[in-house]
Every structure is written in structure tokens, then in C-alpha cells.
Design an enzyme around this catalytic site. Structure first.
Site, mmCIF file in Angstrom:
data_model
loop_
_atom_site.group_PDB
_atom_site.id
_atom_site.type_symbol
_atom_site.label_atom_id
_atom_site.label_comp_id
_atom_site.label_asym_id
_atom_site.label_seq_id
_atom_site.Cartn_x
_atom_site.Cartn_y
_atom_site.Cartn_z
ATOM 1 N N GLY A 119 73.807 5.538 -31.815
ATOM 2 C CA GLY A 119 72.844 5.376 -30.720
ATOM 3 C C GLY A 119 72.383 3.942 -30.589
ATOM 4 N N LEU B 27 65.618 1.602 -30.491
ATOM 5 C CA LEU B 27 65.577 1.136 -31.876
ATOM 6 C C LEU B 27 66.954 0.722 -32.389
ATOM 7 C CD1 LEU B 27 63.252 3.955 -33.248
ATOM 8 C CD2 LEU B 27 62.661 1.556 -32.923
ATOM 9 N N GLY B 28 67.969 1.477 -32.018
ATOM 10 C CA GLY B 28 69.317 1.178 -32.500
ATOM 11 C C GLY B 28 69.810 -0.150 -31.975
ATOM 12 N N TYR C 199 62.433 19.759 -32.052
ATOM 13 C CA TYR C 199 62.510 18.334 -32.413
ATOM 14 C C TYR C 199 61.967 18.129 -33.828
ATOM 15 C CZ TYR C 199 61.865 13.270 -32.365
ATOM 16 O OH TYR C 199 61.919 11.929 -32.683
HETATM 17 N N1 LIG Z 1 60.589 6.041 -29.852
HETATM 18 C C1 LIG Z 1 59.765 6.581 -30.711
HETATM 19 O O1 LIG Z 1 58.538 6.516 -30.540
HETATM 20 C C2 LIG Z 1 60.292 7.305 -31.919
HETATM 21 C C3 LIG Z 1 59.369 7.878 -32.804
HETATM 22 C C4 LIG Z 1 59.839 8.552 -33.930
HETATM 23 C C5 LIG Z 1 61.203 8.637 -34.147
HETATM 24 N N2 LIG Z 1 62.099 8.090 -33.268
HETATM 25 C C6 LIG Z 1 63.536 8.221 -33.557
HETATM 26 O O2 LIG Z 1 64.184 6.994 -33.342
HETATM 27 C C7 LIG Z 1 65.558 7.207 -33.085
HETATM 28 C C8 LIG Z 1 66.027 6.291 -31.958
HETATM 29 O O3 LIG Z 1 65.411 6.682 -30.755
HETATM 30 P P1 LIG Z 1 64.851 5.653 -29.662
HETATM 31 O O4 LIG Z 1 63.382 5.815 -29.652
HETATM 32 O O5 LIG Z 1 65.454 4.333 -29.847
HETATM 33 O O6 LIG Z 1 65.366 6.386 -28.296
HETATM 34 P P2 LIG Z 1 66.476 5.992 -27.221
HETATM 35 O O7 LIG Z 1 66.165 4.673 -26.616
HETATM 36 O O8 LIG Z 1 66.557 7.172 -26.339
HETATM 37 O O9 LIG Z 1 67.803 5.868 -28.087
HETATM 38 C C9 LIG Z 1 68.428 7.027 -28.588
HETATM 39 C C10 LIG Z 1 69.896 6.759 -28.764
HETATM 40 O O10 LIG Z 1 70.532 7.962 -29.244
HETATM 41 C C11 LIG Z 1 71.671 8.177 -28.445
HETATM 42 N N3 LIG Z 1 72.113 9.561 -28.389
HETATM 43 C C12 LIG Z 1 71.476 10.632 -27.853
HETATM 44 N N4 LIG Z 1 72.265 11.716 -27.924
HETATM 45 C C13 LIG Z 1 73.427 11.326 -28.514
HETATM 46 C C14 LIG Z 1 74.636 11.980 -28.841
HETATM 47 N N5 LIG Z 1 74.850 13.260 -28.536
HETATM 48 N N6 LIG Z 1 75.612 11.266 -29.453
HETATM 49 C C15 LIG Z 1 75.437 9.967 -29.717
HETATM 50 N N7 LIG Z 1 74.330 9.293 -29.421
HETATM 51 C C16 LIG Z 1 73.329 9.968 -28.823
HETATM 52 C C17 LIG Z 1 71.278 7.666 -27.061
HETATM 53 O O11 LIG Z 1 72.428 7.474 -26.256
HETATM 54 P P3 LIG Z 1 72.298 7.403 -24.637
HETATM 55 O O12 LIG Z 1 71.634 6.118 -24.311
HETATM 56 O O13 LIG Z 1 73.721 7.470 -24.184
HETATM 57 O O14 LIG Z 1 71.488 8.580 -24.218
HETATM 58 C C18 LIG Z 1 70.591 6.373 -27.447
HETATM 59 O O15 LIG Z 1 71.544 5.385 -27.711
HETATM 60 C C19 LIG Z 1 65.713 8.703 -32.795
HETATM 61 O O16 LIG Z 1 66.308 9.325 -33.919
HETATM 62 C C20 LIG Z 1 64.278 9.180 -32.628
HETATM 63 O O17 LIG Z 1 64.134 10.530 -33.034
HETATM 64 C C21 LIG Z 1 61.665 7.406 -32.159
#
Ligand SMILES: NC(=O)c1ccc[n+]([C@@H]2O[C@H](COP(=O)([O-])OP(=O)(O)OC[C@H]3O[C@@H](n4cnc5c(N)ncnc54)[C@H](OP(=O)(O)O)[C@@H]3O)[C@@H](O)[C@H]2O)c1
Ligand SMILES: *[C@@H]1O[C@H](CO)[C@@H](O)[C@H](O)[C@H]1NC(C)=O
Length: 345
Positions: free
Chosen positions: A58, A63-64, A226
Site C-alpha cells: 500500500g 503512510l506507506g 476493522y
Molecule cells: N490514517 C490513520 O489515521 C490510521 C490510523 C490507524 C491505523 N492506520 C493504518 O495505516 C495503514 C495505512 O493506511 P493509510 O492511513 O495510509 O490509508 P490510505 O492512504 O488509504 O493507504 C492505504 C493503502 O492500502 C492500499 N490497499 C487497500 N486495499 C488493498 C489491497 N486489497 N491490496 C493492496 N493494497 C491495498 C491502498 O491502495 P489504493 O490506493 O489502491 O486504494 C493504499 O495504498 C493501514 O493499515 C491503516 O489501517 C491508519
């Protein structure tokens, strides 16, 4: 009466808005210098990642993407493992431009010759076939793997199933990463000392592993699903750490805090509430780079060399609640996950 109440609400809103504004602007202005010094200090002690290969799931967003940029800056070979190749190539183009890398920098797994390298690979965690194909390609092309960051995640989507019929959040956040990690363990072991970093969430505390309905066929509650998937991330980490003792491969899990990313794509905010939400998130949420600090720390810092099975927030170890420390549940979840992803038949 109504007028007074309305006036109070308006005053509160305006006052609150100004407070948010101040909170955002002053610390930012003050932190300008402070964070530059902190960045310099960090760079001095910098954990260069030269010659190291990192996979980030991701990595095209949030974050990634922020972790990818930072590890690239530290000269790692970074593999962006993403489900949408167009979005991933776009992120890669932007990252290369930011880092001043040439657009065709890729190679067969060798050292990075003094600068970072960026590689885009397709990985859809909602498909066990895709996970297997991704790992096959990695095992063919990469001579080593130093860090695996299980970062991708999906948050509170409507009820959906993965290609293999698993509830989407459990399937992507837990099972897809479970298979991915297991298929890459050999390469991680042969590259030891190596690290696995798992991105969970504080919301794990509302989760429970209800073994009688892991696919939410009896009842689907998107918040619960979730939380359950993020609890599974922690239980997985602790059980894996136990299995990896004395292998030179460590695994740790973290929560990033609340971060402004695309994670909320499935949450519908009423149009009228959007400006307020944007203001609040701008004032109080972390930026992706701030949110990614613990992932970067666990991936690269010598401070956590040899540390395994721990839970981190803000680059510090934190305590877990009892639901995440139940070793029997962790073992049972491991065994069932093995069957679900077809590692054991
Ligand atoms: N943001 C927060 O406040 C927060 C808080 C606690 C934990 N987290 C954790 O942080 C991590 C990163 O999330 P983020 O906040 O950076 O959100 P994000 O911007 O939505 O990034 C999530 C990434 O995961 C990818 N993804 C989703 N479904 C997938 C699949 N089936 N196969 C491969 N990749 C997939 C998305 O790809 P696409 O762009 O193609 O959809 C995107 O690259 C997650 O594990 C989330 O649970 C975030
Ligand atoms: C859904 O689960 C959350 C906990 O994760 C709980 O607080 C909420 O009450 C549940 N909703 C319903 C409708 O059961």
C-alpha cells in the site's frame, strides 16, 4: 432563547476555529526551526539503508507513501507493492522527481550504488493468487529482503468479500498479509538480520477474534470488522515473534495515531459537515510523514535491533490491552489463518 443558543453556537464555532488555527500555525511556525534541527540530528545518526531492500504494501498513498519516500532518501531499494499499478506508477513518478532519481532506475536486486531505487510491483491483498504471484516474482528477482512493511489497509468498507470469499477487512488487513509474510519468510531469514513491521491501529481495543464468524456472514458491523482485523495484526505479530526466536528476523507492530490520509474513503461525511471536518483534520491529525515515523523507526533504527514482538506508538514501546495479549487466541488465529489461506491443507 433560541437566538442566544444560536449565538453561543456561532461564538463557540468561531472561537474553536480560531483556536484550531492558532494551534496549527504557531506550533508549526515554532517547530520550523525545531524540526529542522531534529531532522539534522536524525540525519547525523542516520540509519542509512544503502544496500537494503524494503517492501512496503500500500505504498502509493498515505503512510506507506511517506515511509517509501523516507527510506528512499536513506538509499534503500524500495519495492512499492500496490493493487493499482496506475496509481503506483504515478506515486513512483512523483517520488522519483522529489528524490531526483532517474525514471528507469531499477535492477536485479543488487546494491543501490549510492542512491535509492524504486520498484513498482502489483500486489492485491484481496486475492491470494495475486499474493502468491507477487511473492514468486520477488523470490525470483530479489537476492535479499531486509525489511517487510505490512502497511496496506482498508477501513470500514461496506460488506464486501475478497476474491477468495473472506470478509474484506479481515481478508486484506490480516489474511493477505499473513500469506505474504509466510511466503517471504525464507528470504527474510536468509537476509537476517531482517525486520518485519506491521501497521495496526489503536482501534484494536474494540476488536475480538470471534472464531465462529470470521467472515461476518452472521452479522456485519464495519467498525467491529476493522477493529478485529487490527487486533489480528497484533496477535499475528506476537505469535510470529515467538516462532522467529533466534532466527535474526524480528517483527514489531505499531499504531500511527490519527493521520490525514485516504483511509476514510468509505466514510461518508455530509456535505455541510465537510468544511468542519477538513478544519479539524488539518488542525489535529498528523501529516502522513509524521504518522509514518514509527514505521520508519522500526524499519531502520539501530535502537530496535533485536527487539521483537512489541507494540509501538510515537517511536516508543507501549502497553497492550488484555485482548491483544492472549497467546492462546493468537495461536488459534495462526492455525486457522494457515488453513484459510491454504498454507495447510
Ligand atoms: N490514517 C490513520 O489515521 C490510521 C490510523 C490507524 C491505523 N492506520 C493504518 O495505516 C495503514 C495505512 O493506511 P493509510 O492511513 O495510509 O490509508 P490510505 O492512504 O488509504 O493507504 C492505504 C493503502 O492500502 C492500499 N490497499 C487497500 N486495499 C488493498 C489491497 N486489497 N491490496 C493492496 N493494497 C491495498 C491502498 O491502495 P489504493 O490506493 O489502491 O486504494 C493504499 O495504498 C493501514 O493499515 C491503516 O489501517 C491508519
Ligand atoms: C459495532 O461495533 C462497535 C465496536 O467495534 C460497537 O461500538 C457498536 O455498538 C457496534 N454497532 C452495532 C450496531 O452493533
Amino acid at each position: 432563547m433560541a437566538a442566544t443558543a444560536a449565538a453561543v453556537v456561532v461564538a463557540a464555532a468561531v472561537g474553536g476555529g480560531l483556536l484550531l488555527l492558532a494551534r496549527r500555525l504557531w506550533p508549526a511556525a515554532a517547530a520550523g526551526k525545531g524540526s529542522a534541527t531534529a531532522a539534522a540530528a536524525a540525519a547525523a545518526a542516520l540509519c542509512w539503508m544503502e544496500g537494503k531492500t524494503v517492501i512496503i504494501t500500500g505504498a502509493n498513498s498515505g503512510l506507506g507513501r511517506a515511509a517509501a519516500a523516507e527510506l528512499l532518501r536513506r538509499r534503500a531499494r524500495v519495492i512499492l507493492a500496490c493493487r493499482d499499478l496506475a496509481r503506483a506508477e504515478e506515486a513512483a513518478r512523483e517520488l522519483r522527481a522529489e528524490m531526483g532519481l532517474s525514471s528507469r532506475e531499477r535492477g536485479g536486486g543488487g546494491g543501490s550504488g549510492g542512491r535509492g531505487e524504486l520498484v513498482v510491483r502489483h500486489l492485491d491483498l484481496a486475492s491470494l493468487g495475486s499474493v502468491r504471484r507477487f511473492c514468486q516474482q520477488v523470490l525470483q528477482e530479489e537476492s535479499r529482503l531486509d525489511v517487510l512493511i505490512n502497511n496496506a489497509g482498508i477501513f470500514q468498507c461496506p460488506y464486501m468479500k475478497t476474491e477468495d470469499g473472506f470478509e474484506m477487512q479481515f481478508g486484506v488487513n490480516h489474511l493477505g498479509h499473513f500469506l505474504l509474510t509466510n511466503l517471504l519468510l525464507g528470504l527474510l531469514k536468509s537476509s537476517a538480520p531482517s525486520r518485519i513491521v506491521v501497521v495496526s491501529s489503536k482501534l484494536y481495543k474494540y476488536g475480538e477474534i470471534n472464531f465462529d464468524d470470521l467472515n461476518s456472514e452472521l452479522n456485519y458491523n464495519k467498525s467491529f470488522a476493522y477493529s478485529r482485523s487490527k487486533l489480528a495484526n497484533i496477535l499475528f505479530t506476537r505469535e510470529l515473534a515467538r516462532r522467529l526466536e533466534n532466527t535474526g528476523v524480528t517483527v514489531n507492530v505499531l499504531h500511527p495515531g490519527i493521520v490525514r490520509t485516504n483511509l476514510g474513503r468509505h466514510i461518508h461525511i455530509p456535505l455541510l459537515a465537510k468544511p468542519l471536518f477538513n478544519l479539524v483534520s488539518w488542525a489535529f491529525f498528523k501529516t502522513p510523514l509524521e504518522g509514518a515515523q514509527t514505521s520508519i523507526y522500526l524499519a531502520s533504527s539501530p535502537e530496535v535491533e533485536g527487539v521483537s514482538g512489541k507494540y509501538f506508538g510515537n517511536c516508543k514501546e507501549e502497553q497492550l490491552l488484555p485482548n491483544a495479549m492472549d497467546d492462546l487466541v493468537a495461536r488459534k488465529l495462526w492455525d486457522i489463518s494457515e488453513v484459510m489461506v491454504g498454507l495447510l491443507k
